[in-house]
Design a protein around this motif. Structure first.
Motif, PDB file in Angstrom:
ATOM      1  N   LYS A  17       0.835  -1.197   0.000  1.00 33.31           N
ATOM      2  CA  LYS A  17       0.000   0.000   0.000  1.00 33.31           C
ATOM      3  C   LYS A  17       0.867   1.244   0.000  1.00 33.31           C
ATOM      4  N   SER A  18       0.326   2.311  -0.543  1.00 33.03           N
ATOM      5  CA  SER A  18       0.970   3.612  -0.443  1.00 33.03           C
ATOM      6  C   SER A  18      -0.109   4.668  -0.254  1.00 33.03           C
ATOM      7  N   TRP A  64       5.722  -1.341   7.943  1.00 32.59           N
ATOM      8  CA  TRP A  64       4.698  -0.816   7.040  1.00 32.59           C
ATOM      9  C   TRP A  64       3.604  -1.828   6.719  1.00 32.59           C
ATOM     10  N   GLN A 122       9.675   7.575  -8.290  1.00 32.44           N
ATOM     11  CA  GLN A 122       9.777   7.136  -6.897  1.00 32.44           C
ATOM     12  C   GLN A 122      11.233   7.038  -6.440  1.00 32.44           C
ATOM     13  N   HIS A 135      13.675   5.833  -3.142  1.00 30.39           N
ATOM     14  CA  HIS A 135      13.786   5.144  -1.852  1.00 30.39           C
ATOM     15  C   HIS A 135      14.737   5.961  -0.988  1.00 30.39           C
ATOM     16  N   MET A 159      11.581   5.192   3.595  1.00 30.47           N
ATOM     17  CA  MET A 159      10.297   5.395   2.919  1.00 30.47           C
ATOM     18  C   MET A 159      10.532   5.425   1.413  1.00 30.47           C
ATOM     19  N   ARG A 160       9.447   5.278   0.672  1.00 31.12           N
ATOM     20  CA  ARG A 160       9.480   5.489  -0.781  1.00 31.12           C
ATOM     21  C   ARG A 160       8.579   6.684  -1.070  1.00 31.12           C
ATOM     22  N   GLU A 206       2.966  10.958  -3.528  1.00 31.18           N
ATOM     23  CA  GLU A 206       2.752   9.581  -3.079  1.00 31.18           C
ATOM     24  C   GLU A 206       3.891   9.163  -2.143  1.00 31.18           C
ATOM     25  N   ILE A 207       3.537   8.523  -1.053  1.00 30.05           N
ATOM     26  CA  ILE A 207       4.530   8.097  -0.068  1.00 30.05           C
ATOM     27  C   ILE A 207       4.084   6.780   0.545  1.00 30.05           C
ATOM     28  N   GLY A 208       5.034   5.923   0.843  1.00 28.91           N
ATOM     29  CA  GLY A 208       4.696   4.630   1.429  1.00 28.91           C
ATOM     30  C   GLY A 208       5.938   3.855   1.802  1.00 28.91           C
ATOM     31  N   ASP A 209       5.743   2.591   2.134  1.00 29.56           N
ATOM     32  CA  ASP A 209       6.828   1.705   2.552  1.00 29.56           C
ATOM     33  C   ASP A 209       7.648   2.357   3.670  1.00 29.56           C
TER      34      ASP A 209
END
Length: 221
Positions: A23-24, A203, A108, A110, A53-54, A170-173
């Motif tokens: 998910k993000s 996460w 994206q 990392h 984060m990504r 967008e941000i996630g991980d």
């Protein structure tokens, strides 16, 4: 029989999505009301950490962007920023440490930041590549008892948000450990290899509290 077959295939596809996807969080527009609270696995009583984060954003260097905010009643204990001039930085209850690195953009990235209180060693990783080491806040301790949010910078305890500092993109991980991971482990993480899960934030299991117009998307790895 046909109904059972459909239900079986749905169950299998759901399990595959849950096991193979990630998910993000998408913040579609500038706002002072949209943010996501993250519930840690343990208190943020830290004398060392690795935070990864990504992230992707189309906001240019015309303004600063908050990437991660941890605030207690008394202070901004740990904030990660994209600065007005494009540098990346993090702040531990006061003056920050800044790194001049390639600017994050729509592709994206990392991103990891590491810090160790015993030596003061602070560093940043972008897509597995390590920055120079800087000495920052030797002997300091990140204090527990606060809240972590993504998307806004709280100038008071979870309040006084400024839309011009909000995250858009967008941000996630987002994962966090209470130790400094090895360079090799961070490089493995960037390339998608399995590494030990974060013991402060994992996460895949972290509880997220969504506020405002934030969209959670799931993608296949």
């Amino acid at each position: 029989m046909r109904l059972y077959a459909v239900l079986f295939l749905f169950a299998i596809s759901t399990m595959l999505a849950e096991s193979g996807g990630i998910k993000s969080l998408v913040f579609p527009s500038e706002t002072s009301t949209s943010y996501v609270g993250m519930v840690p696995l343990k208190p943020l009583n830290l004398r060392a950490f690795t935070l990864c984060m990504r992230v992707a954003t189309e906001l240019t260097g015309r303004r600063e962007i908050i990437l991660f905010a941890y605030r207690t009643q008394g202070a901004d204990e740990l904030n990660v920023w994209r600065e007005l001039d494009g540098r990346l930085s993090f702040y531990l209850a006061g003056k920050g440490v800044l790194f001049r690195v390639p600017e994050i953009g729509a592709l994206q990235t990392h991103l990891c930041v590491t810090w160790d209180s015993s030596s003061g060693a602070a560093a940043l990783f972008m897509d597995g590549r390590k920055s120079l080491t800087k000495i920052y806040k030797k002997g300091h301790t990140v204090q527990p008892g606060g809240k972590v949010i993504i998307g806004q910078d709280p100038d008071s305890y979870l309040g006084k948000f400024d839309a011009k500092q909000s995250f858009v993109g967008e941000i996630g991980d987002i994962n966090m450990w209470d130790s400094v991971l090895s360079d090799h482990m961070i490089q493995d993480m960037f390339s998608g290899k399995t590494v030990p899960t974060g013991n402060v934030f994992d996460w895949k299991t972290t509880e997220l509290n969504i506020n405002g117009k934030v969209v959670v998307v799931n993608t296949q790895q």
